[in-house]
Design an enzyme around this catalytic site. Structure first.
Site: not given
Length: 878
Positions: A96, A459, A565, A621, A749, A770-773, A835
């Site tokens: 196994r 499974h 927003r 914002r 950002e 603003g971590t996206n931009d 954010c």
């Protein structure tokens, strides 16, 4: 070369539970059980070191490995009193896999190894049961053929079914000795057809089986499973070789799987299933529907094998108290003697994980901190599963075993390939006889899984619970034709593409789309989240713009709104025409007129939001997105806009053309809008502060406002906007004879804002990253377009993960660290938040905690995840 082989068994073990990296999860468990003097079959573990050597040396073994292997077999012969390959007292082996991290069903197993004609005859003589010996030989030929020789498994199945049909036999238990001999002859012929030989030498079988297990580490299904579950490929697999014990030796033998608590609910009682006269793969593969270990009927182990049940219950209790966690135990019973084959920390649903963690704290087995560290934050998505509204008087078409909780609706599909293909445009329910590890991709993209065969530990059930997907198994009153792609329930025929609903909590199946109810948190869930809040220093807020978002956020424990927003309020069908008038108006007077029409509507939106949040912080914002998002695209909308402004359509088209931007996400948006068209921000400021005043005066609600400026790149923009903002506020304070209290902040950002944060921090009370931009502008990659090349980048390991899901600490993270250090150097009281999507990602939350941020703000449905992740970060890093 390091030691490659570790022994375990009745004489103790060379290893222990702490050696998972060396012995693998299964091997470490076997070693520890040996040390606990539990009944396990004797054997040895080949370490993960061999796997790593194998893959770095052209799939070859180390120089002396074969000699070490033969020595290990000799030791095993001494302890068992049997001889490997003997024609009088044969020793058969199980081989196994055993990764350092549990990967159920993803890698290979071979049972009854060491079989050939002479050994089969010897086994018959030693046990006096020819049918058992032939059944074991048949199983070996099939398992060795598919696993080691790569013969398609369906070819063995076809031979088996052909002989059963010809003999008019419906149950496996009715197969005669004579028929088994014919099946074995055909299985041998299949081996010779595919490989030109029949491998009879036991040592040759063993070496090839070891290589097959090592190769399975890099099998497609194992690679996919590791990718889905973020398991490193560098761990490798160990190999566990044990003396066979036989659950298929008659009515006093059995095989099964037991959980020390329910893996679905966490209920504190022994839970599991077993099969009489069977081997382990029968129960795991789902090819037979098993019986319960504990139940009120005569088919349970408790009723049929009371002494074995009592011993199993005692061992289960001992293992759980030793490991201080719920255990998943595989066992075999040979002639009423119980053997434990494996124990491991059991996979469980999110609700079971929470219930078990709370129970164990109350039982004083573990601390609150230990309980929190046992919760997988991402698994809390399962708490948000919908359920069927049974108050509507619904009638199910079939019922099976409730294998994984939650309800799912989708179109029926009958293959993993179709599931992958159709899931791009539909929710799909994967319908199968039973699933296998090769189905993993199809299961991953499906909303739910339905299997005709298999039990609660098959499974399909185990994988679905791990993925948090609804699953129903063992629906014996359904029949399926996978080739014709139809499912039959009595007179009802379901074709591919027909909509069905499954309830993994009750096991019921419905035709069509059923009414669903959103779930609520249990008291245990609330309690463990309260523990998380007690421990964590990083607060969790919500991204919310609507009353519904705010209500959901509060229900899930948000400590405020970290990002409202304001532009989302403009997309309402009653407001969008006015927004378009404001943007397209050819002169300042008409623009101001449109702005004044918007003012009372926006004010009511803010009042509704503040009313729900009461004294909790609300971070608003100001308008951020590029104007093109609001502009009309259809001819009808353009004509309506022309009529409302009393302008010719040609002028509207001219204005739209003039406003066109090549790259709007880096164009006229954010603070640039507020500076160039100040009346827009002026209207928003008036709406916000008038809403605050009216709530104070009429409803005695004291609002906690944070006002945020978007897309700032330098301090000059901040100073200009501050001047405009305070001019409006001062006028309102005079009008209402009321002094407003609020905090003023900015998004960070853009890389330039991060680098220039020392000057910016002097002008504001807080930063919100603003971590996206910030990710988009650091990488120069559009979040909307990354999908076209991200899979290739991940496959080639150019990126370790999607940078829009898990924060890039080296690049984006360094900019955040620079910004907060420079910002704090000029404003010691600067408040810090984050954010965006990363604020709900556990790995990113850990980074934000290390950076000493005050809060993160995520979507409402990520709040429970963020709360647990925040507490875990505190426990890990202090």
């Amino acid at each position: 070369m390091k030691k490659l082989i570790y022994y375990f068994g009745s004489n103790g073990s060379d290893g222990n539970a702490s050696m998972k990296n060396v012995l693998g999860n299964k091997g470490a468990g076997l070693a520890e059980m040996s040390n606990l003097k539990l009944p396990i079959p004797d054997g040895f573990t080949i370490t993960t070191e061999l796997c790593n050597y194998f893959y770095t040396h052209n799939n070859n073994f180390p120089k002396n490995f074969q000699n070490d292997l033969k020595k290990a077999i000799t030791e095993l012969e001494i302890t068992t009193g049997k001889i490997f390959g003997s024609t009088s007292n044969p020793l058969l082996l199980s081989v196994r896999s055993g990764s350092t991290v549990s990967m159920p069903g993803m890698m290979d197993t071979i049972l009854n190894l060491g079989m050939n004609n002479e050994v089969c005859n010897a086994l018959t003589d030693s046990c006096g049961d020819k049918r058992f010996a032939l059944d074991s030989y048949k199983r070996f030929l099939e398992m060795y053929g598919t696993t080691v020789l790569s013969i398609p498994s369906d070819l063995f199945e076809q031979i088996y079914e052909k002989h059963k049909i010809q003999a008019d036999i419906h149950k496996d238990s009715d197969i005669t000795v004579e028929l088994l001999e014919k099946i074995i002859d055909d299985f041998k012929w299949l081996h010779i057809k595919y490989t030109k030989q029949l491998i009879n030498d036991p040592y040759e079988q063993l070496e090839s089986a070891i290589k097959a297990v090592l190769h399975s580490w890099m099998s497609n299904r194992a690679v996919i499973y590791r990718k889905i579950n973020n398991i490193s490929e560098g761990f490798g697999t160990a190999i566990n070789i044990q003396a066979m014990v036989f659950g298929n030796l008659g009515k006093t033998s059995a095989t099964g799987v037991a959980f020390t608590r329910s893996p679905s609910t966490g209920e504190k009682k022994l839970f599991g299933e077993f099969l009489i006269n069977a081997q382990g793969e029968d129960i795991v593969s789902g090819t037979r529907t098993p019986m319960p270990i504990i139940a009120n009927d005569s088919n349970s182990m408790q009723a049929m094998m009371p002494e074995v049940f009592k011993e199993l219950s005692q061992i289960a209790k001992k293992l759980e108290e030793h490991y201080l966690d719920m255990q998943d135990i595989e066992f075999t019973i040979e002639n009423n003697k119980l053997y434990i084959l494996q124990t491991r920390t059991a996979k469980r649903t999110a609700i079971a994980a929470i219930n078990i963690a709370v129970q164990m704290v109350e039982e004083k087995l573990i601390s609150k901190e230990q309980a929190l560290m046992r919760i997988d934050p991402e698994s809390l998505n399962q708490l948000l599963h919908t359920r069927i509204d049974y108050s509507k008087g619904l009638t199910s078409i079939a019922e099976g075993l409730p294998a994984s909780p939650g309800a799912a609706t989708g179109i029926a599909v009958f293959s993993p390939y179709d599931a992958e293909k159709l899931s791009h445009h539909h929710k799909v329910i994967l319908v199968r006889h039973d699933t296998s590890p090769e189905d993993i991709n199809g299961m991953h993209v499906s909303s739910g899984i339905l299997t005709i065969r298999g039990g609660m530990t098959s499974h399909a059930a185990v994988v679905a619970r791990g993925m948090g997907k609804p699953c129903v198994c063992g629906t014996s009153n359904l029949s399926i034709d996978e080739k014709k792609q139809i499912l039959t329930a009595g007179d009802i025929v379901i074709k591919q593409g027909d909509i069905i609903t499954i309830d993994g909590g009750s096991g019921k199946i419905f035709l069509g789309e059923m009414p669903l109810i959103q779930p609520t948190f249990s008291e245990e869930s609330k309690l463990i989240l309260d523990w998380a809040d007690e421990i964590s220093s990083l607060k969790v807020r919500a991204n919310a713009e609507t009353v519904n978002d705010a209500l959901v956020s509060i229900k899930f424990g948000a400590q405020g709104i970290g990002l409202c927003r304001s532009e989302h309020m403009f997309f309402d069908k009653n407001k969008i025409p006015l927004v378009r008038e404001m943007i397209i108006a050819p002169d300042i007077e008409r623009r101001k007129l449109a702005v004044q029409k918007l003012l009372p509507l926006q004010m009511e939106d803010f009042k509704a939001l503040f009313r729900v949040m009461k004294d909790k912080p609300v971070n608003i914002r100001l308008l951020d997105p590029p104007l093109h998002e609001f502009l009309p695209t259809t001819e009808e909308d353009k004509k309506n806009l022309a009529n409302s402004l009393n302008l010719p359509l040609s002028m509207i088209n001219q204005r739209l053309h003039a406003m066109h931007e090549v790259n709007p996400m880096l164009g006229h948006r954010g603070c640039r809008l507020g500076i160039c068209s100040p009346e827009i921000y002026q209207m928003q400021i008036e709406a916000i502060f008038t809403a605050i005043f009216e709530l104070h005066k009429k409803e005695h609600i004291e609002c906690n406002l944070e006002l945020m400026m978007p897309l700032i790149s330098n301090v000059g923009e901040i100073k200009k906007l501050k001047m405009d903002i305070y001019e409006v506020i001062e006028e309102l304070e005079q009008r209402y004879r009321y002094k407003f209290s609020f905090m003023l902040g900015t998004m960070i950002e853009l890389p330039r804002a991060a680098l220039g944060s020392k000057k910016i921090a002097k002008e504001v009370d807080y930063f919100s990253f603003g971590t996206n931009d910030l990710t988009q502008t650091t990488y120069g990659i559009s979040r909307d377009d990354i999908a076209s090349f991200l899979p290739y980048y991940l496959e080639e390991k150019i990126f370790e993960s999607d940078p829009f899901t898990t924060l890039d600490e080296e690049g984006v993270g360094e900019l955040i660290e620079i910004a907060l250090k420079r910002g704090k150097s000029s404003n010691a009281n600067l408040k810090l938040g984050a954010c965006g999507e990363h604020a709900g990602n556990p790995a990113s939350i850990e980074f934000f905690h290390r950076m000493n941020l005050n809060y993160v703000s995520c979507s409402p449905y990520r709040i429970p995840i963020a709360r647990i992740a925040s507490a875990q970060a505190k426990i890990k890093h202090g």
